[in-house]
Design a protein around this motif. Sequence first.
Motif, PDB file in Angstrom:
ATOM      1  N   LEU A 418       0.737  -1.219   0.022  1.00 50.61           N
ATOM      2  CA  LEU A 418       0.196  -0.272  -0.132  1.00 50.61           C
ATOM      3  C   LEU A 418       0.873   1.426  -0.044  1.00 50.61           C
ATOM      4  O   LEU A 418       0.317   2.301   0.009  1.00 50.61           O
ATOM      5  CB  LEU A 418      -0.997  -0.177   1.064  1.00 50.61           C
ATOM      6  N   LEU A 421       0.095   4.000  -2.681  1.00 56.88           N
ATOM      7  CA  LEU A 421      -0.983   4.812  -2.783  1.00 56.88           C
ATOM      8  C   LEU A 421      -0.381   6.280  -2.452  1.00 56.88           C
ATOM      9  O   LEU A 421      -0.833   6.899  -3.256  1.00 56.88           O
ATOM     10  CB  LEU A 421      -1.730   4.430  -1.563  1.00 56.88           C
ATOM     11  N   SER A 422       0.653   6.306  -1.566  1.00 55.76           N
ATOM     12  CA  SER A 422       1.124   7.732  -1.137  1.00 55.76           C
ATOM     13  C   SER A 422       1.785   8.545  -2.463  1.00 55.76           C
ATOM     14  O   SER A 422       2.259   9.438  -2.505  1.00 55.76           O
ATOM     15  CB  SER A 422       1.997   7.789   0.061  1.00 55.76           C
ATOM     16  N   ARG A 433     -11.033   6.569   4.398  1.00 59.15           N
ATOM     17  CA  ARG A 433     -10.245   5.473   4.665  1.00 59.15           C
ATOM     18  C   ARG A 433      -9.086   5.504   3.541  1.00 59.15           C
ATOM     19  O   ARG A 433      -8.305   4.613   3.306  1.00 59.15           O
ATOM     20  CB  ARG A 433     -11.125   4.092   4.201  1.00 59.15           C
ATOM     21  N   SER A 434      -8.805   6.730   3.302  1.00 58.28           N
ATOM     22  CA  SER A 434      -7.693   6.974   2.449  1.00 58.28           C
ATOM     23  C   SER A 434      -6.233   6.906   3.039  1.00 58.28           C
ATOM     24  O   SER A 434      -5.336   6.837   2.419  1.00 58.28           O
ATOM     25  CB  SER A 434      -7.719   8.492   1.672  1.00 58.28           C
ATOM     26  N   ASP A 435      -6.463   6.858   4.387  1.00 61.50           N
ATOM     27  CA  ASP A 435      -5.092   6.635   5.108  1.00 61.50           C
ATOM     28  C   ASP A 435      -4.772   5.233   5.472  1.00 61.50           C
ATOM     29  O   ASP A 435      -4.062   4.821   6.588  1.00 61.50           O
ATOM     30  CB  ASP A 435      -5.278   7.457   6.392  1.00 61.50           C
ATOM     31  N   ILE A 436      -5.631   4.329   4.677  1.00 58.59           N
ATOM     32  CA  ILE A 436      -5.368   2.720   4.794  1.00 58.59           C
ATOM     33  C   ILE A 436      -3.755   2.445   4.738  1.00 58.59           C
ATOM     34  O   ILE A 436      -3.578   1.477   5.903  1.00 58.59           O
ATOM     35  CB  ILE A 436      -6.334   1.921   3.647  1.00 58.59           C
ATOM     36  N   SER A 437      -3.052   3.228   4.167  1.00 59.12           N
ATOM     37  CA  SER A 437      -1.830   2.665   4.001  1.00 59.12           C
ATOM     38  C   SER A 437      -0.828   3.006   5.355  1.00 59.12           C
ATOM     39  O   SER A 437      -0.117   2.187   5.888  1.00 59.12           O
ATOM     40  CB  SER A 437      -0.950   3.362   3.149  1.00 59.12           C
ATOM     41  N   GLY A 614      -8.549   2.496  -0.098  1.00 55.91           N
ATOM     42  CA  GLY A 614      -8.106   3.753   0.023  1.00 55.91           C
ATOM     43  C   GLY A 614      -9.062   4.945  -0.500  1.00 55.91           C
ATOM     44  O   GLY A 614      -8.811   5.911  -0.710  1.00 55.91           O
ATOM     45  N   ASP A 616     -12.450   7.285   0.089  1.00 57.53           N
ATOM     46  CA  ASP A 616     -13.128   8.147   1.111  1.00 57.53           C
ATOM     47  C   ASP A 616     -14.636   8.163   1.145  1.00 57.53           C
ATOM     48  O   ASP A 616     -15.437   8.252   1.946  1.00 57.53           O
ATOM     49  CB  ASP A 616     -12.675   9.215   1.243  1.00 57.53           C
TER      50      ASP A 616
END
Length: 650
Positions: A418, A421-422, A433-437, A614, A616
Motif C-alpha cells: 500500500l 498509494l502515497s 479510508r484514504s489513510d489505509i496505508s 483507499g 473516502d
Amino acid sequence: MDPVGTIRATYSHFGPYDHGSVGAQIADNLYLGFRQTADDEQDTHLFPGMDLKFRLFNEKRFRPEISFGMQSVLGHKRMAGEYLALSKRYENFDFTFGAGWGRMGTRQTIANPMLFKNFSSSHRSLDGESPNSPKDWFSGRAGLFAGLQYDVPAVRGFSFKTDWSSDDWNAERHAYSEFDAPPPWSIGISYRPYDWIDAGFAMSGLNHMMLRLSFSPNLKDWVPRAAETPAFVEMISGRPDEMPLQHHSNEETSEQLGLRHVDFSNLRADADLEISPTLPAAFQIGQGARHLSNISGKNPEQLSFSLMHYGLRGPNLTLNRRDLEQASLTHQGSAEEIWHNTLIDDQIERAMPPALKRAKEKFKQSFGFKVDWVSDFSLAEDDAGILYRTALVPSLTKRIGKHFTTEHAVRFNLADNLQQLSQYRGVSLYPVRSDISVFTQNGILVDRQYLAGFATLAKDVHVSASIGYLEEMYAGITGEILYRPFDKPWAIGLDLNQSMKRDPYAIWGLASNGDHILSGFVNGYYEVPNTGATFKASAGRYLAGDVGGSLALDNEFDNGVKAGAFIVATNRSDFDLYGGKTNLYAGMTISMPLGSLPLIPDGSRMISHTKPLGRDTAQRLDNPVSLYEVTEPISYRSITRHWSALTHRP
C-alpha cells in the motif's frame, strides 16, 4: 454460465493487452468479476474494470439461453462494452449470436436498438481517462458477433472454437499510428482436463495469437467447516421410569449442548437452546431433543425448545417425542415427517424452572476464541495497479450474562504494497479510508474492542447497541433495530452510528484524531426462496457525509462458505490520478470456514475482500454485530434449510 459458487481466476493475452481477472458466480444467474488490463505498448498503462454477466432466461428445447453482460461496467472506458447474447446447444455444437455496444459495437454495426424513448445516446466516447459511467451504458452504435464451439466426443474436455468479433479496435487505431488491428475472425482450441482448469489457444488472422489460462474451483467443494462436528447423541431405547436429570454427567451434557433452564411436566419437557452459528441449527435441535428425551423419564410426549442466540429470543419449537423415537430407533420416520408435526409458537407458556424460583439467575460467562486470516485486494486501480494487504486477526469473545458480549481482537499486519498509494494520491485533510496505508504500517493494531448488548423487545423485533473500538479505523457507538418476521422471507431495519476516527499514529491506534461523524441507514432484506442468498438494499448517510444507497447480494452455501457482492452510489465522487471521478463503489467478499481443521479454533475463517482501496466516499462503518447476521441462526431459513440434520450428522 458456471455453476453457482464457482471462483474463476483468469489470465489472457491478446493484441497489446495482458488481462488478469478474479470473479465469482455469486448466484445461479449472476457473475461478478474484477479485471486489471495492462497495455505493454504504452508504458504499462492500466485499464481496470468490474465485469458482470446476468442470465435472463435459461436454455430450453426451443429457446436459447439469453444473457446480457457488461465489461468495465465500472472502470476505464477503453475496455468498456455491453452485450446481449443468445446461446443454443445442439448435440456437440454450441452456437452463440449477439449484439454488443461500446468496444463491442464497432464492427458490423447497426443502428442502436436501445434508442427508443431516448433510453440511450447515439454517440459514445470509446476512450479517455474518465471512467465508464451509467450514461455510457448501451449507448452508441451496436455491433453483431457470433461464435461456434464443437466438443470433440473422443477427447473429454477438448473442443474447437471459432468466433466473429464485433470489436474493430478503434481506440487502439487512434492511440497508435501504426497499430496492426487483428481481423474479426479467430479459430482455436480449448482443453479442460479437469473441472477446475481450462486453457485455450487461438489465432486471429495469421499474425495475432490469443492465449488463455483459467482456474475455476467451486466454493461448494471447500472441505473445512466452521467447526468440527461433535459426537452424535444417540437416543436410548426404551423410556426410563425415572428422570436421571440430577446425574452430573447429564447436567454436563446439557450444558455442552447449549440447553439451559431444563424443566419437566407430565406433558412436556422444556428448555432454552442456545444456537451456535458454527453448526446447522437443525442438527443442534436434534442433539438437544435426543438428549432431552433420554433424561425426560416416561411421561412427557412433547419436547419444547426456546431458541436463543446472543440473548435474542427466536421461536418456540415443540417436537413430538414419539416421532423422534421412530426416526431414531426404528427408522420408520424422517426429519421431514418430524417437521410436519412440529409446532411453532411464540406464546407457549412455560413453567419457571425450580432454580429460578429459589434464586435469581446466576451470572454466567462464556468464551469464544477464533483466528481470521483477512486479505484485501484491489484490481481496480488505474494509478497503482494491483494493491493488496493481508493480516491475521485473532479475537476473544466473552459472553457476559444473557444479553451482553464483548470482543477483543488484535490485527497483525503481515504483508502489503500500500505504500504505492502515497506515490500517486494526495493527502486528504479529513480521511475516511484514504489513510489505509498508514494504518497498515502498524505491525500490531487493536482491531476491535467493544461491549455489545442484545434484546428482543417483542415478537420478531430485536435491538442491539455497541460501544468501543468497532473496527480497525473507527471507534464509536452504534444502535440498531430489526424487524424480522419468523415466517416471512423479508426483514427491515434501521441503524445509527456515531463514529470517531482513530489515529493511526497513536500506540495501537487507540487514540482519536478528533474527527467524528453521524451515519445511519434504512436497511431492507429479502431471502431468495430455497437458497442461502439474500438481497440487501440500504439508503442513508455514509462516513464522508455523502448520501446515497447500495445494493448487495450475499450467498451462503451448505458448507458454510459465503460469497457476496455490492455496489454503492452516493452524491460525492473520488478523484483518480487522471482527473476522472466516479460516484460508484463496488466490491466482492469471499469467506471460507477453517474451524474444522486440526488446531484451528471453531469459527475461524479465511476472508478475502476485492474492492478499491483507499477510498473516502461511499464508505460505511464495519459494524461487528449486524443484527441480521446475529438473528440468522434462529431464523426460519436457517432451521428449515438443514432440517435433515435433525436426525443425522451434517
